[in-house]
Design a protein around this motif. Structure first.
Motif, PDB file in Angstrom:
ATOM      1  N   LYS A  85       6.185   0.178   3.023  1.00  0.00           N
ATOM      2  CA  LYS A  85       7.492   0.689   3.442  1.00  0.00           C
ATOM      3  C   LYS A  85       8.570  -0.386   3.357  1.00  0.00           C
ATOM      4  CE  LYS A  85       5.290   4.004   6.510  1.00  0.00           C
ATOM      5  NZ  LYS A  85       4.969   4.344   7.892  1.00  0.00           N
ATOM      6  N   GLN A  86       8.169  -1.625   3.115  1.00  0.00           N
ATOM      7  CA  GLN A  86       9.110  -2.745   3.034  1.00  0.00           C
ATOM      8  C   GLN A  86       9.651  -2.863   1.609  1.00  0.00           C
ATOM      9  OE1 GLN A  86       9.876  -3.995   6.010  1.00  0.00           O
ATOM     10  NE2 GLN A  86       8.305  -2.606   6.773  1.00  0.00           N
ATOM     11  N   THR A  87      10.290  -1.833   1.157  1.00  0.00           N
ATOM     12  CA  THR A  87      10.689  -1.758  -0.259  1.00  0.00           C
ATOM     13  C   THR A  87      11.631  -2.883  -0.663  1.00  0.00           C
ATOM     14  OG1 THR A  87      12.416  -0.161   0.315  1.00  0.00           O
ATOM     15  CG2 THR A  87      10.295   0.718  -0.426  1.00  0.00           C
ATOM     16  N   ARG A  88      12.481  -3.330   0.254  1.00  0.00           N
ATOM     17  CA  ARG A  88      13.392  -4.440  -0.078  1.00  0.00           C
ATOM     18  C   ARG A  88      12.605  -5.678  -0.493  1.00  0.00           C
ATOM     19  NH1 ARG A  88      14.856  -8.671   2.952  1.00  0.00           N
ATOM     20  NH2 ARG A  88      13.943  -7.747   4.804  1.00  0.00           N
ATOM     21  N   LEU A  89      11.510  -5.925   0.195  1.00  0.00           N
ATOM     22  CA  LEU A  89      10.677  -7.083  -0.129  1.00  0.00           C
ATOM     23  C   LEU A  89       9.830  -6.828  -1.367  1.00  0.00           C
ATOM     24  CD1 LEU A  89       9.508  -7.968   3.478  1.00  0.00           C
ATOM     25  CD2 LEU A  89      11.376  -9.011   2.188  1.00  0.00           C
ATOM     26  N   LEU A  90       9.323  -5.621  -1.491  1.00  0.00           N
ATOM     27  CA  LEU A  90       8.435  -5.301  -2.608  1.00  0.00           C
ATOM     28  C   LEU A  90       9.159  -5.357  -3.950  1.00  0.00           C
ATOM     29  CD1 LEU A  90       6.411  -2.370  -1.025  1.00  0.00           C
ATOM     30  CD2 LEU A  90       5.697  -4.754  -1.309  1.00  0.00           C
ATOM     31  N   THR A  91      10.423  -4.973  -3.981  1.00  0.00           N
ATOM     32  CA  THR A  91      11.149  -4.996  -5.255  1.00  0.00           C
ATOM     33  C   THR A  91      11.395  -6.419  -5.733  1.00  0.00           C
ATOM     34  OG1 THR A  91      13.296  -4.830  -4.147  1.00  0.00           O
ATOM     35  CG2 THR A  91      12.267  -2.775  -4.866  1.00  0.00           C
ATOM     36  N   ASN A  92      11.373  -7.376  -4.817  1.00  0.00           N
ATOM     37  CA  ASN A  92      11.589  -8.777  -5.189  1.00  0.00           C
ATOM     38  C   ASN A  92      10.291  -9.531  -5.455  1.00  0.00           C
ATOM     39  OD1 ASN A  92      14.451  -8.805  -5.023  1.00  0.00           O
ATOM     40  ND2 ASN A  92      14.275  -8.785  -2.801  1.00  0.00           N
ATOM     41  N   ASN A  93       9.169  -8.870  -5.256  1.00  0.00           N
ATOM     42  CA  ASN A  93       7.886  -9.529  -5.488  1.00  0.00           C
ATOM     43  C   ASN A  93       7.692  -9.742  -6.985  1.00  0.00           C
ATOM     44  OD1 ASN A  93       5.473 -10.441  -3.992  1.00  0.00           O
ATOM     45  ND2 ASN A  93       4.434  -9.067  -5.403  1.00  0.00           N
ATOM     46  N   PRO A  94       7.171 -10.879  -7.393  1.00  0.00           N
ATOM     47  CA  PRO A  94       7.006 -11.136  -8.832  1.00  0.00           C
ATOM     48  C   PRO A  94       6.030 -10.196  -9.536  1.00  0.00           C
ATOM     49  CG  PRO A  94       6.325 -13.050  -7.544  1.00  0.00           C
ATOM     50  CD  PRO A  94       6.779 -12.005  -6.582  1.00  0.00           C
ATOM     51  N   ARG A  95       5.165  -9.576  -8.780  1.00  0.00           N
ATOM     52  CA  ARG A  95       4.140  -8.695  -9.363  1.00  0.00           C
ATOM     53  C   ARG A  95       4.173  -7.351  -8.639  1.00  0.00           C
ATOM     54  NH1 ARG A  95      -2.325  -9.982  -9.099  1.00  0.00           N
ATOM     55  NH2 ARG A  95      -2.982  -8.097 -10.174  1.00  0.00           N
ATOM     56  N   GLU A  96       4.082  -6.284  -9.394  1.00  0.00           N
ATOM     57  CA  GLU A  96       4.042  -4.969  -8.764  1.00  0.00           C
ATOM     58  C   GLU A  96       2.823  -4.890  -7.853  1.00  0.00           C
ATOM     59  OE1 GLU A  96       3.769  -0.298 -10.024  1.00  0.00           O
ATOM     60  OE2 GLU A  96       4.684  -1.705 -11.430  1.00  0.00           O
ATOM     61  N   ILE A  97       3.018  -4.257  -6.709  1.00  0.00           N
ATOM     62  CA  ILE A  97       1.944  -4.178  -5.732  1.00  0.00           C
ATOM     63  C   ILE A  97       1.737  -2.726  -5.304  1.00  0.00           C
ATOM     64  CG2 ILE A  97       3.530  -4.708  -3.832  1.00  0.00           C
ATOM     65  CD1 ILE A  97       1.195  -6.201  -2.480  1.00  0.00           C
ATOM     66  N   THR A  98       0.492  -2.334  -5.216  1.00  0.00           N
ATOM     67  CA  THR A  98       0.144  -0.995  -4.746  1.00  0.00           C
ATOM     68  C   THR A  98      -0.377  -1.102  -3.320  1.00  0.00           C
ATOM     69  OG1 THR A  98      -2.164  -1.148  -5.445  1.00  0.00           O
ATOM     70  CG2 THR A  98      -0.562  -0.331  -7.097  1.00  0.00           C
ATOM     71  N   GLN A  99      -0.571   0.046  -2.689  1.00  0.00           N
ATOM     72  CA  GLN A  99      -1.131   0.036  -1.343  1.00  0.00           C
ATOM     73  C   GLN A  99      -2.545  -0.536  -1.355  1.00  0.00           C
ATOM     74  OE1 GLN A  99      -0.240   3.469   0.984  1.00  0.00           O
ATOM     75  NE2 GLN A  99      -1.912   3.125   2.408  1.00  0.00           N
ATOM     76  N   GLU A 100      -3.286  -0.282  -2.418  1.00  0.00           N
ATOM     77  CA  GLU A 100      -4.639  -0.842  -2.532  1.00  0.00           C
ATOM     78  C   GLU A 100      -4.579  -2.365  -2.636  1.00  0.00           C
ATOM     79  OE1 GLU A 100      -3.545   1.742  -4.530  1.00  0.00           O
ATOM     80  OE2 GLU A 100      -4.528   3.272  -3.332  1.00  0.00           O
ATOM     81  N   ASP A 101      -3.576  -2.873  -3.373  1.00  0.00           N
ATOM     82  CA  ASP A 101      -3.387  -4.323  -3.456  1.00  0.00           C
ATOM     83  C   ASP A 101      -3.058  -4.898  -2.084  1.00  0.00           C
ATOM     84  OD1 ASP A 101      -3.699  -4.325  -6.299  1.00  0.00           O
ATOM     85  OD2 ASP A 101      -1.554  -3.926  -6.564  1.00  0.00           O
ATOM     86  N   ALA A 102      -2.173  -4.224  -1.368  1.00  0.00           N
ATOM     87  CA  ALA A 102      -1.789  -4.684  -0.033  1.00  0.00           C
ATOM     88  C   ALA A 102      -3.008  -4.721   0.887  1.00  0.00           C
ATOM     89  CB  ALA A 102      -0.697  -3.793   0.544  1.00  0.00           C
ATOM     90  N   LEU A 103      -3.836  -3.688   0.799  1.00  0.00           N
ATOM     91  CA  LEU A 103      -5.052  -3.668   1.610  1.00  0.00           C
ATOM     92  C   LEU A 103      -5.963  -4.836   1.251  1.00  0.00           C
ATOM     93  CD1 LEU A 103      -6.847  -2.373   3.728  1.00  0.00           C
ATOM     94  CD2 LEU A 103      -7.712  -0.825   1.959  1.00  0.00           C
ATOM     95  N   ALA A 104      -6.112  -5.122  -0.025  1.00  0.00           N
ATOM     96  CA  ALA A 104      -6.944  -6.256  -0.458  1.00  0.00           C
ATOM     97  C   ALA A 104      -6.385  -7.574   0.069  1.00  0.00           C
ATOM     98  CB  ALA A 104      -7.049  -6.277  -1.978  1.00  0.00           C
ATOM     99  N   ILE A 105      -5.072  -7.700   0.094  1.00  0.00           N
ATOM    100  CA  ILE A 105      -4.447  -8.905   0.629  1.00  0.00           C
ATOM    101  C   ILE A 105      -4.777  -9.052   2.118  1.00  0.00           C
ATOM    102  CG2 ILE A 105      -2.196  -9.901   1.264  1.00  0.00           C
ATOM    103  CD1 ILE A 105      -1.228  -8.830  -1.548  1.00  0.00           C
ATOM    104  N   TYR A 106      -4.636  -7.966   2.861  1.00  0.00           N
ATOM    105  CA  TYR A 106      -4.975  -8.017   4.294  1.00  0.00           C
ATOM    106  C   TYR A 106      -6.463  -8.273   4.509  1.00  0.00           C
ATOM    107  CZ  TYR A 106      -0.331  -6.629   5.808  1.00  0.00           C
ATOM    108  OH  TYR A 106       1.013  -6.610   6.072  1.00  0.00           O
ATOM    109  N   GLU A 107      -7.303  -7.715   3.660  1.00  0.00           N
ATOM    110  CA  GLU A 107      -8.737  -7.969   3.785  1.00  0.00           C
ATOM    111  C   GLU A 107      -9.044  -9.444   3.550  1.00  0.00           C
ATOM    112  OE1 GLU A 107     -10.345  -5.047   1.102  1.00  0.00           O
ATOM    113  OE2 GLU A 107     -10.487  -3.554   2.704  1.00  0.00           O
ATOM    114  N   GLU A 108      -8.370 -10.043   2.562  1.00  0.00           N
ATOM    115  CA  GLU A 108      -8.573 -11.479   2.321  1.00  0.00           C
ATOM    116  C   GLU A 108      -8.101 -12.306   3.520  1.00  0.00           C
ATOM    117  OE1 GLU A 108      -7.183 -15.045  -0.716  1.00  0.00           O
ATOM    118  OE2 GLU A 108      -6.940 -12.972  -1.376  1.00  0.00           O
ATOM    119  N   ALA A 109      -7.058 -11.842   4.192  1.00  0.00           N
ATOM    120  CA  ALA A 109      -6.516 -12.562   5.338  1.00  0.00           C
ATOM    121  C   ALA A 109      -7.291 -12.307   6.631  1.00  0.00           C
ATOM    122  CB  ALA A 109      -5.050 -12.185   5.546  1.00  0.00           C
TER     123      ALA A 109
END
Length: 110
Positions: A85-109
């Motif tokens: 839901k943080q679209t302002r931040l997501l549009t500035n991310n160097p790589r497109e991110i999906t919800q599955e990617d976000a979940l993987a990031i949280y799982e790594e953390a």
């Protein structure tokens, strides 16, 4: 909890996720933050930068996992959903991110 603490916990996983698109930028800024990295070959410096940030967090005794903050793994899907839901931040991310990617990031953390 303070805003910066969860950001610090996901910083390395986010940087690792973005490494394929941002390695050159990481390599460029690495010696500014960690002068000892200037002797590392450019193509390896981005990854070394991420690892140096992890080491710095450990040295500063910053918690190293969401688990240390009592955030259960069952909360990770909701965190990933909210992150999308943080679209302002997501549009500035160097790589497109999906919800599955976000979940993987949280799982790594976690």
């Amino acid at each position: 909890m303070p805003h910066g603490l969860p950001n610090a916990l996901v910083l390395a996983p986010v940087l690792r996720f973005n490494l394929p698109k941002a390695a050159g930028v990481y390599a460029e800024i690495a010696p500014d933050a960690f002068p000892e990295l200037s002797s590392i070959e450019s193509f390896k410096r981005g990854e070394a930068f991420v690892e140096a940030l992890v080491k710095l967090g450990q040295e500063l005794k910053v918690p190293q996992s969401l688990r240390e903050l009592q955030i259960p793994r069952t909360a990770l899907p909701l965190l990933a959903e909210d992150a999308m839901k943080q679209t302002r931040l997501l549009t500035n991310n160097p790589r497109e991110i999906t919800q599955e990617d976000a979940l993987a990031i949280y799982e790594e953390a976690s």
